[in-house]
Motif scaffolding. Sequence first.
Motif, PDB file in Angstrom:
ATOM      1  N   PHE A  95      43.803 -11.142  66.905  1.00  0.00           N
ATOM      2  CA  PHE A  95      43.285 -10.799  67.649  1.00  0.00           C
ATOM      3  C   PHE A  95      42.835  -9.556  68.165  1.00  0.00           C
ATOM      4  CE2 PHE A  95      40.598 -10.332  71.530  1.00  0.00           C
ATOM      5  CZ  PHE A  95      39.549 -11.182  71.518  1.00  0.00           C
ATOM      6  N   GLU A  96      43.714  -8.981  68.358  1.00  0.00           N
ATOM      7  CA  GLU A  96      43.663  -7.118  68.727  1.00  0.00           C
ATOM      8  C   GLU A  96      43.861  -6.632  67.554  1.00  0.00           C
ATOM      9  OE1 GLU A  96      42.921  -5.785  71.958  1.00  0.00           O
ATOM     10  OE2 GLU A  96      43.627  -7.959  72.662  1.00  0.00           O
ATOM     11  N   GLN A  99      47.613   8.118  59.768  1.00  0.00           N
ATOM     12  CA  GLN A  99      46.595   7.891  60.271  1.00  0.00           C
ATOM     13  C   GLN A  99      46.177   7.224  61.781  1.00  0.00           C
ATOM     14  OE1 GLN A  99      45.324   5.554  56.925  1.00  0.00           O
ATOM     15  NE2 GLN A  99      46.048   6.849  55.372  1.00  0.00           N
ATOM     16  N   PRO A 100      44.003   7.880  62.184  1.00  0.00           N
ATOM     17  CA  PRO A 100      44.660   7.564  63.334  1.00  0.00           C
ATOM     18  C   PRO A 100      43.675   5.937  64.009  1.00  0.00           C
ATOM     19  CG  PRO A 100      42.208   8.692  61.636  1.00  0.00           C
ATOM     20  CD  PRO A 100      43.624   9.031  61.201  1.00  0.00           C
ATOM     21  N   GLY A 101      44.345   4.940  64.143  1.00  0.00           N
ATOM     22  CA  GLY A 101      43.680   4.386  64.933  1.00  0.00           C
ATOM     23  C   GLY A 101      44.932   2.957  64.146  1.00  0.00           C
ATOM     24  N   PHE A 102      45.809   3.343  63.013  1.00  0.00           N
ATOM     25  CA  PHE A 102      47.104   2.559  62.342  1.00  0.00           C
ATOM     26  C   PHE A 102      47.555   2.411  63.333  1.00  0.00           C
ATOM     27  CE2 PHE A 102      44.193   3.447  58.631  1.00  0.00           C
ATOM     28  CZ  PHE A 102      44.476   1.731  58.136  1.00  0.00           C
ATOM     29  N   LYS A 120      41.106  -2.878  66.304  1.00  0.00           N
ATOM     30  CA  LYS A 120      39.979  -3.286  66.456  1.00  0.00           C
ATOM     31  C   LYS A 120      38.515  -3.162  67.449  1.00  0.00           C
ATOM     32  CE  LYS A 120      40.461  -8.024  64.525  1.00  0.00           C
ATOM     33  NZ  LYS A 120      40.030  -9.406  64.952  1.00  0.00           N
ATOM     34  N   LYS A 121      37.605  -2.942  66.677  1.00  0.00           N
ATOM     35  CA  LYS A 121      36.746  -2.655  68.010  1.00  0.00           C
ATOM     36  C   LYS A 121      36.322  -3.793  68.659  1.00  0.00           C
ATOM     37  CE  LYS A 121      35.780   1.358  66.893  1.00  0.00           C
ATOM     38  NZ  LYS A 121      37.291   2.538  66.951  1.00  0.00           N
ATOM     39  N   LEU A 122      35.104  -3.876  69.964  1.00  0.00           N
ATOM     40  CA  LEU A 122      35.577  -5.051  70.944  1.00  0.00           C
ATOM     41  C   LEU A 122      33.806  -5.284  70.188  1.00  0.00           C
ATOM     42  CD1 LEU A 122      34.960  -5.948  73.516  1.00  0.00           C
ATOM     43  CD2 LEU A 122      33.472  -4.813  74.524  1.00  0.00           C
ATOM     44  N   TYR A 123      32.958  -5.271  69.002  1.00  0.00           N
ATOM     45  CA  TYR A 123      31.759  -6.202  68.701  1.00  0.00           C
ATOM     46  C   TYR A 123      32.762  -6.839  67.524  1.00  0.00           C
ATOM     47  CZ  TYR A 123      32.327  -2.001  65.727  1.00  0.00           C
ATOM     48  OH  TYR A 123      32.696  -0.812  65.037  1.00  0.00           O
ATOM     49  N   ASP A 124      34.103  -6.247  66.470  1.00  0.00           N
ATOM     50  CA  ASP A 124      35.292  -6.779  65.828  1.00  0.00           C
ATOM     51  C   ASP A 124      35.681  -8.153  66.348  1.00  0.00           C
ATOM     52  OD1 ASP A 124      34.397  -5.398  64.083  1.00  0.00           O
ATOM     53  OD2 ASP A 124      35.983  -3.871  64.222  1.00  0.00           O
TER      54      ASP A 124
END
Length: 159
Positions: free
Chosen positions: A23-24, A106-109, A134-138
């Motif tokens: 989910f996250e 890498q950023p975000g990983f 994930k972003k909120l919309y994802d």
Amino acid sequence: MNKEQQLLRKKSPVQIKNKKASFEYFLVETYTAGIVLTGTEIKSIRLGKASLVDAYCSIINGEMWVLGMSISPYFYGSYSNHVMRRDRKLLLNKREIRRLQDATKQPGFTIIPTLVFIDDKGRAKMDIALAKGKKLYDKRQTLKEKEDRREMDRAKKVY
């Protein structure tokens, strides 16, 4: 991961999952690693007394470690019981560790544990995943897809 490995995991009597992981995060790659355990930790895992909530993996001095994993003390352990939350070493090849280390720059990983199971030889193993947050919309999209799947299953049962 091939079909044989997936079948072995499904047969495993112990499957401790990190339910929030999918989910996250978007799970990009998965790896299977052994866990270095001490004392009564394996007995607690075989009883299903472990948790991956708030656990994450880190590479320290070229070694993979899982931090924040909780394994409850074994009930019959007496004085030789283990510490509930401690850093545990994961067993991976140097090539795999290097690949994960390069990817996490890498950023975000990040690297997260997704599953703890007992293999066919009785050893504790952990599935870890290279994941992108994930972003909120994802997350909203994931919830919507899950809800749609439930409605489709309900519709199939009615007819």
